[in-house]
Structure formats: C-alpha cells, structure tokens
Design a protein around this motif. Structure first.
Motif, PDB file in Angstrom:
ATOM      1  N   ASP A  21      25.328  67.863   7.520  1.00  0.00           N
ATOM      2  CA  ASP A  21      25.264  68.851   8.605  1.00  0.00           C
ATOM      3  C   ASP A  21      23.912  69.560   8.597  1.00  0.00           C
ATOM      4  O   ASP A  21      23.305  69.769   9.642  1.00  0.00           O
ATOM      5  CB  ASP A  21      26.369  69.893   8.466  1.00  0.00           C
ATOM      6  N   PHE A  25      21.188  69.328  11.581  1.00  0.00           N
ATOM      7  CA  PHE A  25      20.797  70.590  12.225  1.00  0.00           C
ATOM      8  C   PHE A  25      19.277  70.707  12.241  1.00  0.00           C
ATOM      9  O   PHE A  25      18.675  71.057  13.248  1.00  0.00           O
ATOM     10  CB  PHE A  25      21.423  71.783  11.493  1.00  0.00           C
ATOM     11  N   THR A  29      17.087  70.750  15.614  1.00  0.00           N
ATOM     12  CA  THR A  29      16.297  71.952  15.872  1.00  0.00           C
ATOM     13  C   THR A  29      14.816  71.611  15.993  1.00  0.00           C
ATOM     14  O   THR A  29      14.130  72.079  16.907  1.00  0.00           O
ATOM     15  CB  THR A  29      16.511  72.990  14.758  1.00  0.00           C
TER      16      THR A  29
END
Length: 58
Positions: A21, A25, A29
């Motif tokens: 995760d 992420f 991003t």
C-alpha cells in the motif's frame, strides 16, 4: 523521446517483488504530482497528502 523521459527503473528485487500500500501510494502520488507540474487544469484538483521521507532500502 517522451517515453524515455518518463520511464523509471524500479528495482523491485529490493522490495522483495512486492508492491505494498505504501509503495503504490508513493508511486501514484509521484505520478500525479509530475503530471500536475505540466497541467494547469490538473494542479488545482490534486489533493494528496505530502509524502513523508522514504525509509532506507536495505
């Protein structure tokens, strides 16, 4: 030329060939942040938590 400029080498062996995760992420991003640098329409829509400093890779 654009494909070369936007390609990134990811040494997945250093991550145990796992995309966690946290990793996904960070990738998402980073990707949207780079896109927002070049898109005046995307930049105001981008609402993401700033990335913390990455942990050291063993």
């Amino acid at each position: 030329m654009l494909a070369d400029a936007l390609s990134v080498h990811w040494p997945l062996d250093k991550f145990g060939y796992e995309l966690t995760d946290d990793t996904t992420f960070r990738v998402g991003t980073t990707a949207f942040s780079v896109l927002a640098l070049h898109s005046s329409k995307l930049k105001p829509m981008l609402k993401v938590t700033p990335l913390p400093a990455p942990a050291a890779i063993p």
